[in-house]
Design a protein around this motif. Sequence first.
Motif, PDB file in Angstrom:
ATOM      1  N   SER A  75      44.236 -17.065   2.725  1.00 17.51           N
ATOM      2  CA  SER A  75      43.823 -18.114   1.804  1.00 17.51           C
ATOM      3  C   SER A  75      45.066 -18.735   1.172  1.00 17.51           C
ATOM      4  CB  SER A  75      42.900 -17.515   0.737  1.00 17.51           C
ATOM      5  OG  SER A  75      42.399 -18.530  -0.084  1.00 17.51           O
ATOM      6  N   VAL A  76      44.835 -19.648   0.254  1.00 22.58           N
ATOM      7  CA  VAL A  76      45.957 -20.293  -0.433  1.00 22.58           C
ATOM      8  C   VAL A  76      45.860 -19.947  -1.910  1.00 22.58           C
ATOM      9  CG1 VAL A  76      47.003 -22.495  -1.037  1.00 22.58           C
ATOM     10  CG2 VAL A  76      46.101 -22.137   1.256  1.00 22.58           C
ATOM     11  N   CYS A  77      46.988 -19.651  -2.510  1.00 27.10           N
ATOM     12  CA  CYS A  77      46.987 -19.270  -3.910  1.00 27.10           C
ATOM     13  C   CYS A  77      46.543 -20.445  -4.757  1.00 27.10           C
ATOM     14  CB  CYS A  77      48.377 -18.819  -4.326  1.00 27.10           C
ATOM     15  SG  CYS A  77      48.482 -18.444  -6.084  1.00 27.10           S
ATOM     16  N   SER A  78      45.670 -20.199  -5.673  1.00 24.72           N
ATOM     17  CA  SER A  78      45.090 -21.277  -6.462  1.00 24.72           C
ATOM     18  C   SER A  78      45.772 -21.426  -7.817  1.00 24.72           C
ATOM     19  CB  SER A  78      43.605 -20.998  -6.653  1.00 24.72           C
ATOM     20  OG  SER A  78      43.460 -19.737  -7.276  1.00 24.72           O
ATOM     21  N   GLY A 114      51.190 -23.794  -3.332  1.00 24.46           N
ATOM     22  CA  GLY A 114      50.352 -23.562  -2.171  1.00 24.46           C
ATOM     23  C   GLY A 114      50.785 -22.396  -1.314  1.00 24.46           C
ATOM     24  N   CYS A 115      51.116 -21.281  -1.930  1.00 18.91           N
ATOM     25  CA  CYS A 115      51.531 -20.098  -1.180  1.00 18.91           C
ATOM     26  C   CYS A 115      50.362 -19.507  -0.416  1.00 18.91           C
ATOM     27  CB  CYS A 115      52.073 -19.035  -2.130  1.00 18.91           C
ATOM     28  SG  CYS A 115      53.541 -19.572  -2.991  1.00 18.91           S
ATOM     29  N   GLY A 116      50.689 -19.010   0.780  1.00 20.00           N
ATOM     30  CA  GLY A 116      49.664 -18.352   1.579  1.00 20.00           C
ATOM     31  C   GLY A 116      49.458 -16.926   1.116  1.00 20.00           C
ATOM     32  N   HIS A 160      53.101 -17.453   6.586  1.00 16.35           N
ATOM     33  CA  HIS A 160      52.830 -18.756   5.975  1.00 16.35           C
ATOM     34  C   HIS A 160      54.134 -19.519   5.775  1.00 16.35           C
ATOM     35  CE1 HIS A 160      51.287 -21.743   3.153  1.00 16.35           C
ATOM     36  NE2 HIS A 160      50.092 -21.452   3.646  1.00 16.35           N
TER      37      HIS A 160
END
Lengths: 135, 926, 64, 270
Positions: free
Chosen positions: A8-11, A16-18, A37
């Motif tokens: 997912s992607v950090c929110s 936008g880290c994976g 990522h």
Amino acid sequence: MDCEFVPSVCSYCGTGCGVLFEVIDGRINRTLPLKSHPVNQGKLCIKGWNLHEYINSYMRLKGPLVRENGRLEKATWDEAVNQAARRFTRIKEEHGPDSIGVLVSAKITNEENYLAQKLTRAVIGTNNVDHCARL
Amino acid sequence: MAGTQGNFKVSLTENPRYIDMDKCIACGLCAEKCPKKVDDEYNEGLGKRKAIYVPYSQAVPLKYAIDDTICLKLTKNRCGICEKTCPSGAINFADKAKEKTLNVGSIILAMGFESFDPSGIDSLGFGQHPDIVTSMGFERILSATGPFGGHLCLPSDKDHEKAPKKIAWLQCVGSRDENRCSNAYCSSVCCMYAVKQAVMAREHSHDPLDCAIFYMDMRTHGKDFDRYMEGAKKNGVRFIQSRVHSVVPSQDHQGIEMRFIDPDGTIQNENFDIVVLSTGLQISAACVDLANTMNIELDHGNFVKTDSFNPVSTSVPGIYACGVFTGPKDIPQSVMEASSAAAAATEYISSARHTLTKEIVIPEERDTEYELPKIGVFVCNCGTNIGGVIDVPDVVAYARTLPGVTYAEENLFTCSQDTQDKMAQVIKEKKLNRVVVAACSPKTHEPLFRQTLINAGLNKHLLEMANIRNHDSWVHASEPARATKKAKHLVRMAVSKSMLLNSLFETQLPVTQSALVVGGGIAGMTAALSLARQGFPVSLVEREQNLGGNARKLFHTYMDEDIPGQVKTMIHQVNDHPMIHTYLGAVIEHLDGFVGNFNTTLATPESKVTIDHGVAILATGAVEAKPDEYLYGKHDAVMTHLEFDGRLNKKDPMLDAAEDIAFIQCVGSREAAHPYCSKVCCTHSIHSAVEVKKRNPNANVYIFYRDIRTYGKRELIYKQARDMGILFFRYDLESKPRVTPSGTGVNIRILDHILKMPVSIDVDILCLASRIQARDNQSLAQAFKITCDSDGWMLEAHQKLRPVDFATDGVFLCGMAHYPKPIDESIAQAKAAASRAITTLARSSISVGGVVSRVNEQLCSGCQGCIEVCPYNAIQMDEKKHVVNINAALCKGCGACAAACPSEALTLEGFNNEQIYAQIKSAMGA
Amino acid sequence: MTLKRIAFVQELLKFMGLEGRLHLEWISSAEAQKYVDVVTKFTEKIRNMGPNPLRAINEMKKAG
Amino acid sequence: MDMVKAAKELLLQDRVDIFLGYHKLDGHQIPHGFTKARVADLDQLEISLNRYPLEKIACDLAQKDPTLKIGILARDCSQRALNLLYTWDQLNPENIETLTVNCCPSSLSTHGDCSYLKPKTTGEYKKAHGIDYNDSPKDFMAEHDSQDRLSRWMYEFQKCIKCYGCRNVCPVCFCKECSLEHPNLVEPGVLPAEVPIFHLIRATHMAGRCIDCGLCEDACPAHIPLRMLYREVNDAVSDIFGYVPGDHIEKSPFSIIGKTVELTPAPMDV
């Protein structure tokens, strides 16, 4: 027992880290950085590493609450939004629009951020708008 | 004294002290001001004391007294300055002698000894030169509380600066001597203390110090003593075998000249700076008088007459004796005898136990858990001790500014009774819930202040002390300003820790009031009998098929008492006693539990038995080693002590036929592989030699020895042996006797010391004083969590002061498992073990908890690192929860586990990490 | 255990370039003179080594 | 592929309840727990270039169900990690099956991103002011004097953003509460993390534990050469005590008192 991993992607912020969620029996148990990522290349900051914590937190807000007589009571969205609108209008009338500021978050989408600043400038009438991750 | 055993009436006269003991707080102001000075007898006249004084600095209770023979007020009705100076009004010149009558069931005499006074012996020069001192005097010189503050200097030097370069010790002054005094016995302790003094003197001295000990026989027969002596030799202490015949103070004050004949037979002169006379022990005339008024039989050395099987009983039933009063002995032996006398004294009157107990009423404890910290700080002036250096009002003012402190005050003497009462009052009034006392050492005063908290209805663990005396005013006396600053730091640290203190609670665990005794020899049987006679059930476990142990193989004690007969009686008593259950042929298979609640599984020939017991006494004894030299096992004429005694018991005709009999001492003992003395062999050989000579006066008896160690009263039979014509040959470890077969007998060749010529003797019987060897106690040690030393002897909790205890609570030690010893000492130690065991058994419960470790199960990840580091095996793994738990009864609060735990799941109550971090933070900040 | 830990930490500090600032000594309560000697010697040593370099770094950090 | 066959066997013979390996999802090679119910998924089993702490995941699973039988795709470092976790009673060796992939000193360098196999590149500035990733602790000691060593480590440590990534990714960090989060040891809310206490605490806790997998260094966003630091920690432990963590299932010297004292305190050299 089931154990799967969900990329997912950090929110938390706009980088936008994976991330990779460790999901055991349907429950997120741990966050790992997604090594392949391109953005974060297997690294995370302290917020990212603890991404899973608020999902399972007992303190997590799951619906609108309105404070009545010092106590937070469950309310419907309509009630909550109306209440907020009423109170903001009163503040604006009493103290002027610059008495209100808005801080938006990386946790909401770009579109929602756009809407928030539009609301601040066009509806409330102030330039007091900022973002938690002004990168 | 009147009455009989069980009901004595004793009248006592208590001499006036002229000090109210309740008021005196030992501030020392009185002695500072007192104008009258005399020689201090405690420092052997080497220093001075005042007319108002504390006899010695470790005196308990620490209270002053007035010497009415010299006090100006009491002798001439002048002065009285102490009365004016005393801040607590403790002086009472009108004090009178008080008569008291006590009604007691048993009496114990522990009146000790006096040191021999050498001033009557002109040739030793005592009193003619200040640098000739007695060993007691030298002891004081070395002591930090002594006349020169522990600084080694010549007593003749007025400035106490000149250090000695050479010191000599003269042994046997007032011992083993019937010419110059009438003390025929050996004082038993002087050899060891002389070695100790020599080693310590060398440690004290900044320059290399030449120490020489002039001796007849080195009698270092105690546990680890030989090792200590060999260490001293290696470090350069000289040992010269010679009795010095004259000590001459040189006229030009260039030291003291000694004239002696060295072991080679040549006359030598040597000068020394200090000569120490190793004076012996003797019984004072006052003690002899008291013994006479009590009709107690004394021997010709004026020691109480006892027998080997009743080493602490006097000739009067109900009166017991211990310590040097029954014979010369060292500290551990005296401590053992003291406990032993206590056991003997209670055996007859044990039914009276707990009949005179008074219960203390304590106020109910206030629950402070949900209160915010309200800290009270009490800063002590300690007379001038603290107040003379530190600005106490400034510290108090500072304390008031600290967070959490709601009350702070200054006390002249915080430990005095009236301040205590006031403190309790203040705590109640101000509703304090943490108390910081800035005074002296918690080591001495924490129990007192804890009691104050209890009296004020607070949990006693809500106390924290800041040691601003020992750690501050005493060491920084010359820098008052910085000392005051340091006092503030110390108070601040204590306050920040006290903020985090919480109430700790102790719980009561029931005690199984019965004992397990392991080993059915003399020691084990004695311990079992003593416990049973005092009403405690005993399980006696013996590995062999019969009781008696080594004693069954022995013949007579050195006092000619019949050993097999006595042992038979003892076995009967054990078998007949309803409280003793004997398990023969049984071994310990498994042991669980802790003090008060042990559970042991025995494997007996028939079945497995489990026993619940509150304490255990280990009396597993020792064995005679089989020699591997001097043709032992290869020639019929060569035998060990036990084999020789067996022949004596059987009246073997071989002994009567023998015309030449030899004994070789130290076979296997005092050698590199076994550097200890087996203690009993010298006496045993000599006693056997005397027995042979009595049966056949024409027989030639030879004893080959290194040092004859007939310590204490045993010296008399050594003298008897020489008088009977028994021949003694000394040999060195380097030139041991050579034994070769010669017909039905053997030939012994040895280099004679004095003649420097080989001597060859043919004998019919050669008796070897074989080493006494420890048993393999490995599995027992593991089960009971005790340790053995490098020679295999079980290791007591403290070699001097706790000779029958182990570091593990509830387990005690006696007999030869501890160290080789004769029957009387084994019995004394066995009774002592019983006495120590009763301190636990007599209670119905033990309290557990307080300062112990605690596990936070939430944080414990079950890695078990703590289990490995716990020296007391107090931590177990709870497999189910995958966390550890702590047995509070076993935990001693050492904190090793708390240090080992990586996640701070274990904390030591009262010293938890938060508290210590708070102290460190507070020390580093500001 | 203390000995083990200290031996290790001494090694680690050396690697960090902070050697000599940690010392372990066993002193019994009866060895007053030894205590004085060791503490005096160590204080002297630390004084000669100068102030803790970390303190300078941390102060720089605080100052920005 | 043999590995697939072996893993399938483990599951089908009920020797394990779950098999931890890697598969590809959305273009990423990521860990996955294969089960008997979907054994066909194992055809997608990959060895993965990226290393994830599978042992840590196994611990997570064992904590939820201590009886669970777990199979693991194990590299050399995983083997060491597992040994260590057995030693510290965090995993039960009877419940673990491994399928081994030898990578460390071998030429199978395609199998991992380990710095043993592909030395990391160190920038010029870092070389001049900080520490070369690939330097050996012994060379570092020899090449730099005490002052230089300190300043280089301080340069590295001051970059720390206190993400706790080194700890979070570490396969042998299993404590429930970590000293690094203890407010009395490490001041909270301060950046960079208290220098050098934060790193020294972690280094000390790694003594007798670190199995030198290098995941911490890989996870560090500040490029602190942690693997090199803990390698020194391991060298010290091995020099002083002859103990190599993870080599065998034996307790660390820091958790055993021992019967005899073999060390002597270092003398104070003035």
